[in-house]
Design a protein around this motif. Structure first.
Motif, PDB file in Angstrom:
ATOM      1  N   GLU A 299     -12.535   9.958   6.144  1.00 45.11           N
ATOM      2  CA  GLU A 299     -11.755  10.871   6.982  1.00 45.11           C
ATOM      3  C   GLU A 299     -11.187  12.014   6.146  1.00 45.11           C
ATOM      4  O   GLU A 299     -11.254  13.198   6.524  1.00 45.11           O
ATOM      5  CB  GLU A 299     -10.632  10.072   7.639  1.00 45.11           C
ATOM      6  CG  GLU A 299      -9.805  10.797   8.648  1.00 45.11           C
ATOM      7  CD  GLU A 299      -8.767   9.865   9.249  1.00 45.11           C
ATOM      8  OE1 GLU A 299      -7.721   9.630   8.601  1.00 45.11           O
ATOM      9  OE2 GLU A 299      -9.005   9.348  10.359  1.00 45.11           O
TER      10      GLU A 299
ATOM     11  N   GLU B  46      -1.431  14.478   3.634  1.00 42.23           N
ATOM     12  CA  GLU B  46      -2.063  15.752   3.969  1.00 42.23           C
ATOM     13  C   GLU B  46      -1.818  16.781   2.878  1.00 42.23           C
ATOM     14  O   GLU B  46      -2.713  17.572   2.539  1.00 42.23           O
ATOM     15  CB  GLU B  46      -1.526  16.246   5.306  1.00 42.23           C
ATOM     16  CG  GLU B  46      -1.911  15.358   6.485  1.00 42.23           C
ATOM     17  CD  GLU B  46      -1.150  15.690   7.746  1.00 42.23           C
ATOM     18  OE1 GLU B  46      -0.058  16.298   7.634  1.00 42.23           O
ATOM     19  OE2 GLU B  46      -1.628  15.336   8.841  1.00 42.23           O
TER      20      GLU B  46
ATOM     21  N   GLN C 135      -7.234  16.869  12.994  1.00 44.19           N
ATOM     22  CA  GLN C 135      -7.310  16.891  11.535  1.00 44.19           C
ATOM     23  C   GLN C 135      -8.179  18.031  11.040  1.00 44.19           C
ATOM     24  O   GLN C 135      -7.833  18.713  10.062  1.00 44.19           O
ATOM     25  CB  GLN C 135      -7.867  15.556  11.034  1.00 44.19           C
ATOM     26  CG  GLN C 135      -6.908  14.384  11.205  1.00 44.19           C
ATOM     27  CD  GLN C 135      -7.567  13.055  10.891  1.00 44.19           C
ATOM     28  OE1 GLN C 135      -8.715  12.813  11.265  1.00 44.19           O
ATOM     29  NE2 GLN C 135      -6.850  12.187  10.195  1.00 44.19           N
TER      30      GLN C 135
ATOM     31  N   ALA D 162     -13.700  12.715  11.224  1.00 45.42           N
ATOM     32  CA  ALA D 162     -12.282  13.049  11.375  1.00 45.42           C
ATOM     33  C   ALA D 162     -12.024  13.562  12.784  1.00 45.42           C
ATOM     34  O   ALA D 162     -12.940  14.009  13.480  1.00 45.42           O
ATOM     35  CB  ALA D 162     -11.866  14.100  10.338  1.00 45.42           C
ATOM     36  N   SER D 163     -10.768  13.531  13.192  1.00 45.05           N
ATOM     37  CA  SER D 163     -10.401  13.941  14.546  1.00 45.05           C
ATOM     38  C   SER D 163     -10.351  15.462  14.667  1.00 45.05           C
ATOM     39  O   SER D 163     -10.211  16.180  13.659  1.00 45.05           O
ATOM     40  CB  SER D 163      -9.030  13.373  14.901  1.00 45.05           C
ATOM     41  OG  SER D 163      -8.009  14.027  14.159  1.00 45.05           O
TER      42      SER D 163
ATOM     43  N   MET E 138     -11.868  16.247   6.009  1.00 43.87           N
ATOM     44  CA  MET E 138     -10.850  17.299   6.046  1.00 43.87           C
ATOM     45  C   MET E 138     -11.003  18.240   4.860  1.00 43.87           C
ATOM     46  O   MET E 138     -10.900  19.474   5.000  1.00 43.87           O
ATOM     47  CB  MET E 138      -9.462  16.672   6.062  1.00 43.87           C
ATOM     48  CG  MET E 138      -9.134  15.903   7.332  1.00 43.87           C
ATOM     49  SD  MET E 138      -7.462  15.199   7.317  1.00 43.87           S
ATOM     50  CE  MET E 138      -6.450  16.690   7.454  1.00 43.87           C
TER      51      MET E 138
END
Length: 490
Positions: A385, A344, A416, A412-413, A389
């Motif tokens: 993904e 990240e 996130q 992406a979730s 972000m």
């Protein structure tokens, strides 16, 4: 001539299926592609039956080499490598093509199967530094398998299983074909070597397979690099391809008719390979032999650089206003995200480096520009993904607010994207506070505790805390669940 800030390098790749010129310029760790042209000469077509390159293919390749040599000279290329692989290596008349190249001033390196394999493996590592599995490079005349791990190339092997040879091998039926591949794999000592590991796909035919699957699945991000296909996906494709019409295949963006013709054979080979290697999934690599040749020539320090950060820094330098601002921003907002994982943190760093890329666009479209660059940029070392972000962070930092633009929610979730939004808000605060200048960021700092988000500054710098800065400070604090406070630094 070049007249450029950095030298240009080029590779002429005389493959069994195509002859290609690629010209590169930019940071050595990840130079940009300035020019890319291929000619589908089909040097390996019929090679298994006759032992020679047919006259038409030879002529086509000679014309391509003459054009590519001329282009390289006109473009002011400073370093030019010409490499030839399986077809030229195996053909009885391969020397004719080498002689033609040399008459054009091209010094041909005739790569062995092992050299091909090593270059393919290093190409994958240049784009996916943490790759741990088996690389499969499917060319027109040969298939190379390479074990990559811990940033290096280990065992490698080459088989005469190029996509142009497969049709003849499949004529005796699927069972005979599978027995042949299984025997070759077992005799080479590769049976089960990929157990539980990904299989990295290199080569135009396998990339074409990924393009087809994207179209059939209506995948929202048409970027083949790092696209995954499971063994079940490949089984489904093997059953679907024979029933696809030419009209349907023409709908696949970027799929040439020559590549479409190899889909069934490439899929058949891949299915058998996965069964015998035991690989758990496949990952497409946009980088292969040519990029591996460039990567292999770098010193250890340069090879160790993160390709995403290198590319983002260069893009920020080219498109932004303040070249050093991205790294300063990253340091300035880092205290807010101290608990993040390394993966990240590198995305956040990339977002900071790209935070100014939209400033030349119309203000109404700056956020949209940021999303486009993040999603569709020629990045490596990053999957779909992570692209989502990065896009969310740039969308927010460039004034897009807290909403999630399409198709990020499909990639992406929510968690996130929420994290990426907070990166964008922090970047937005830093940019407004500093006006893009180094001094204000160097003299101020963010302080986070259980209840407050403090913006710490010298009393002499109090004038920087204007209405717009106060508003962005409050927005970021709210997103983090904190109270905004201005603190005086002594």
């Amino acid at each position: 001539m070049a007249g450029s800030r950095s030298p240009r390098a080029a590779i002429i790749d005389i493959g069994s299926n195509s002859v290609r010129l690629v010209v590169y310029q930019g940071p050595p760790r990840l130079p940009a592609i300035l020019f890319n042209e291929k000619v589908m000469a089909g040097l390996g077509r019929g090679l298994a039956a006759t032992g020679a390159i047919d006259p038409a293919s030879l002529s086509k390749a000679q014309v391509a080499l003459a054009r590519f040599a001329s282009l390289a000279r006109e473009m002011g290329v400073t370093t030019l490598r010409t490499v030839a692989t399986a077809a030229v290596r195996d053909a009885a008349n391969g020397g004719e093509l080498i002689a033609c190249a040399e008459s054009l001033g091209l010094a041909v390196e005739l790569l062995s199967g092992e050299q091909e394999a090593k270059a393919a493996g290093e190409g994958v590592l240049s784009a996916i530094p943490d790759a741990d599995g088996i690389v499969g490079d499917l060319g027109g005349g040969s298939l190379e398998l390479v074990r990559v791990r811990d940033g290096g190339v280990e065992d490698r092997v080459s088989f005469p299983l190029g996509v142009l040879r497969i049709p003849a091998l499949r004529e005796k039926g699927s069972k005979a074909f599978e027995r042949l591949i299984g025997r070759l794999i077992e005799e080479a000592g590769w049976e089960g070597r990929g157990r539980g590991l990904p299989f990295y796909l290199v080569g135009g035919s396998w990339r074409a397979l990924a393009r087809l699957d994207m179209t059939l699945a209506d995948y929202p991000l048409p970027i083949i690099h790092h696209y995954e296909l499971t063994p079940l996906d490949i089984l489904r494709l093997s059953r679907t391809i024979p029933h696809l019409s030419k009209a349907r295949l023409r709908e696949v963006k970027g799929l040439s008719s020559s590549r479409a013709a190899t889909l069934a054979d490439a899929t058949a080979l891949l299915s058998v390979l996965l069964k015998h290697l035991g690989s758990s999934t496949t990952v497409v690599s946009a980088f292969g032999l040519r990029e591996g040749l460039l990567y292999g020539g770098l010193d250890a320090k340069t090879r160790a650089l993160d390709p995403l950060i290198v590319a983002a820094r260069e893009e920020g330098r080219l498109l932004g206003r303040f070249p050093e601002h991205g790294d300063l921003l990253e340091s300035w907002i880092a205290p807010l995200f101290a608990g993040e994982a390394a993966a990240e943190a590198r995305l956040r760093h990339a977002a900071c480096l790209l935070a100014d890329v939209g400033w030349r666009a119309n203000p109404e479209f700056r956020a949209e520009r940021g999303v486009e660059i993040a999603l569709h940029g020629n990045w490596v070392g990053i999957d779909a993904e992570a692209r989502a972000m990065l896009a969310q962070a740039l969308h927010t930092s460039l004034g897009g607010g807290l909403d999630v633009p399409s198709p990020l929610a499909e990639l992406a979730s929510p968690a996130q994207l929420k994290l990426a939004t907070s990166w964008g808000l922090a970047i937005r605060l830093g940019q407004r506070l500093s006006g893009g200048l180094a001094g204000p960021l160097e003299r101020t700092g963010l302080v986070l505790d259980d209840t407050r988000l403090g913006l710490e500054m010298l009393e002499a710098d109090r004038g920087f805390y204007g209405e717009a800065v106060e508003r962005r400070h409050a927005t970021l604090a709210t997103a983090l669940g904190k109270t905004p406070v201005r603190l005086t630094r002594t």
